[in-house]
Design a protein around this motif. Sequence first.
Motif, short mmCIF file in Angstrom:
data_model
loop_
_atom_site.label_atom_id
_atom_site.label_comp_id
_atom_site.label_asym_id
_atom_site.label_seq_id
_atom_site.Cartn_x
_atom_site.Cartn_y
_atom_site.Cartn_z
N LEU A 173 0.85 -1.18 0.00
CA LEU A 173 0.00 0.00 0.00
C LEU A 173 0.89 1.24 0.00
N VAL A 174 0.67 2.11 -0.98
CA VAL A 174 1.39 3.40 -1.01
C VAL A 174 0.37 4.48 -0.65
N THR A 175 0.58 5.11 0.50
CA THR A 175 -0.46 6.00 1.02
C THR A 175 -0.32 7.45 0.57
N GLY A 176 0.91 7.85 0.18
CA GLY A 176 1.20 9.28 0.09
C GLY A 176 1.74 9.74 1.44
N ILE A 177 2.46 10.86 1.43
CA ILE A 177 3.09 11.31 2.68
C ILE A 177 2.05 11.90 3.64
N SER A 178 2.41 11.95 4.89
CA SER A 178 1.67 12.64 5.96
C SER A 178 0.77 11.72 6.79
N ILE A 179 0.43 12.22 7.96
CA ILE A 179 -0.47 11.48 8.85
C ILE A 179 -1.86 11.33 8.22
N LEU A 180 -2.29 12.34 7.48
CA LEU A 180 -3.63 12.28 6.87
C LEU A 180 -3.74 11.12 5.89
N ASN A 181 -2.84 11.10 4.91
CA ASN A 181 -2.89 10.04 3.90
C ASN A 181 -2.67 8.67 4.52
N SER A 182 -1.72 8.60 5.43
CA SER A 182 -1.38 7.27 5.94
C SER A 182 -2.52 6.69 6.78
N ILE A 183 -3.12 7.49 7.65
CA ILE A 183 -4.19 6.94 8.49
C ILE A 183 -5.46 6.68 7.66
N LEU A 184 -5.73 7.54 6.69
CA LEU A 184 -6.91 7.34 5.85
C LEU A 184 -6.80 6.04 5.05
N PHE A 185 -5.73 5.90 4.29
CA PHE A 185 -5.67 4.75 3.39
C PHE A 185 -5.39 3.44 4.13
N LEU A 186 -4.66 3.50 5.24
CA LEU A 186 -4.47 2.26 6.00
C LEU A 186 -5.79 1.81 6.63
N SER A 187 -6.54 2.77 7.17
CA SER A 187 -7.81 2.41 7.81
C SER A 187 -8.83 1.87 6.81
N LEU A 188 -8.76 2.35 5.57
CA LEU A 188 -9.66 1.82 4.54
C LEU A 188 -9.21 0.43 4.08
N THR A 189 -7.92 0.17 4.16
CA THR A 189 -7.37 -1.08 3.61
C THR A 189 -7.46 -2.25 4.60
N ILE A 236 14.94 9.76 15.60
CA ILE A 236 14.65 9.99 14.18
C ILE A 236 13.33 10.77 14.01
N GLU A 237 13.13 11.30 12.80
CA GLU A 237 11.89 12.02 12.48
C GLU A 237 11.33 11.51 11.15
N ASN A 238 10.00 11.31 11.14
CA ASN A 238 9.33 10.90 9.90
C ASN A 238 7.97 11.59 9.86
N MET A 239 7.14 11.22 8.88
CA MET A 239 5.87 11.94 8.70
C MET A 239 4.62 11.05 8.78
N GLU A 240 4.78 9.75 9.06
CA GLU A 240 3.62 8.85 9.02
C GLU A 240 3.53 7.87 10.19
N GLY A 241 4.64 7.54 10.79
CA GLY A 241 4.71 6.40 11.72
C GLY A 241 3.66 6.40 12.82
N PHE A 242 3.49 7.54 13.50
CA PHE A 242 2.54 7.58 14.61
C PHE A 242 1.13 7.27 14.13
N ALA A 243 0.77 7.85 12.98
CA ALA A 243 -0.60 7.66 12.46
C ALA A 243 -0.85 6.20 12.10
N LEU A 244 0.11 5.57 11.49
CA LEU A 244 -0.04 4.16 11.11
C LEU A 244 -0.12 3.28 12.36
N ALA A 245 0.73 3.58 13.34
CA ALA A 245 0.73 2.80 14.58
C ALA A 245 -0.60 2.97 15.32
N TYR A 246 -1.12 4.19 15.27
CA TYR A 246 -2.39 4.50 15.94
C TYR A 246 -3.54 3.72 15.31
N ALA A 247 -3.59 3.73 13.98
CA ALA A 247 -4.65 2.97 13.28
C ALA A 247 -4.54 1.48 13.65
N CYS A 248 -3.33 0.97 13.64
CA CYS A 248 -3.13 -0.47 13.95
C CYS A 248 -3.51 -0.77 15.40
#
Length: 220
Positions: free
Chosen positions: A40-56, A166-178
């Motif tokens: 799954l390629v979500t696009g960058i950011s917490i918005l894209n990552s949590i949206l598309f992971l939660s749909l998938t 380290i710093e990134n733009m998606e990890g927390f959102a993906l972990a939160y959805a999971c």
Amino acid sequence: MSHKILFVFATLKEAESFLSKKIRVSQGELYRLNASNWILVTGISILNSILFLSLTIPKIKPSLVVNLGIAGTFSPSIYSLGSTVICKTEIWPELGIYMPAGVNRKLLKFPLWDTIDNKIDLNPTKILHKFQLNLSFPKVTSLTVSGVSGFEKQAQTLKKAFQADIENMEGFALAYACYILKVPFLEIRTISNVVGVKDKKFWDIAKALSSLAKLKEYFL
Ligand SMILES: O=C(O)c1cccc(C(=O)CC[C@H]2O[C@@H](n3cnc4c(=O)[nH]cnc43)[C@H](O)[C@@H]2O)c1
């Protein structure tokens, strides 16, 4: 029964580097690699990552979600460009109220979720053991931001406030959805740059992407 793994990337380039091949997939669209592995390629950011992971997740009900991608390092002498790390903690430093000294979480009295606030313990040792994955990279504390640290002082402030590696733009959102959807989660990052250094000529994206490719042998 084999595990069903969903590999999640922010960008197509990161996904293709990991796979060492081109794939045709749009943002948010699921790509089936083989019987047990999905991309799954979500696009960058917490918005894209949590949206598309939660749909998938409800569509394929994965046994494990693995987030792979590049990241910035706060400590280049320890986590150098091209090196690989496993996230043990994800923190969302932007949750709170902006004050002159930075974001203050305590001033904003609302909880994020029952059992989770701006920090999620990812327990990678437990996940690696459960899925018999023999990866032994350093385990780090990661910050997920929407505003990337673009200057040295901001990087130093965040590093000190959160003891961040380290710093990134998606990890927390993906972990939160999971966490909410009760799916095991693993986050592995390869280092492309020093946090706070905006000029891409000092980044080594190629090295970080080639480290992503080396992770294939552990999973596929
Ligand atoms: O320019 C390229 O060739 C290129 C190829 C693959 C990926 C990129 C990205 O810029 C990906 C953005 C992605 O990377 C993470 N990241 C990397 N360094 C940092 C950082 O210092 N602070 C925050 N995030 C960072 C982030 O997760 C983005 O999604 C470019």
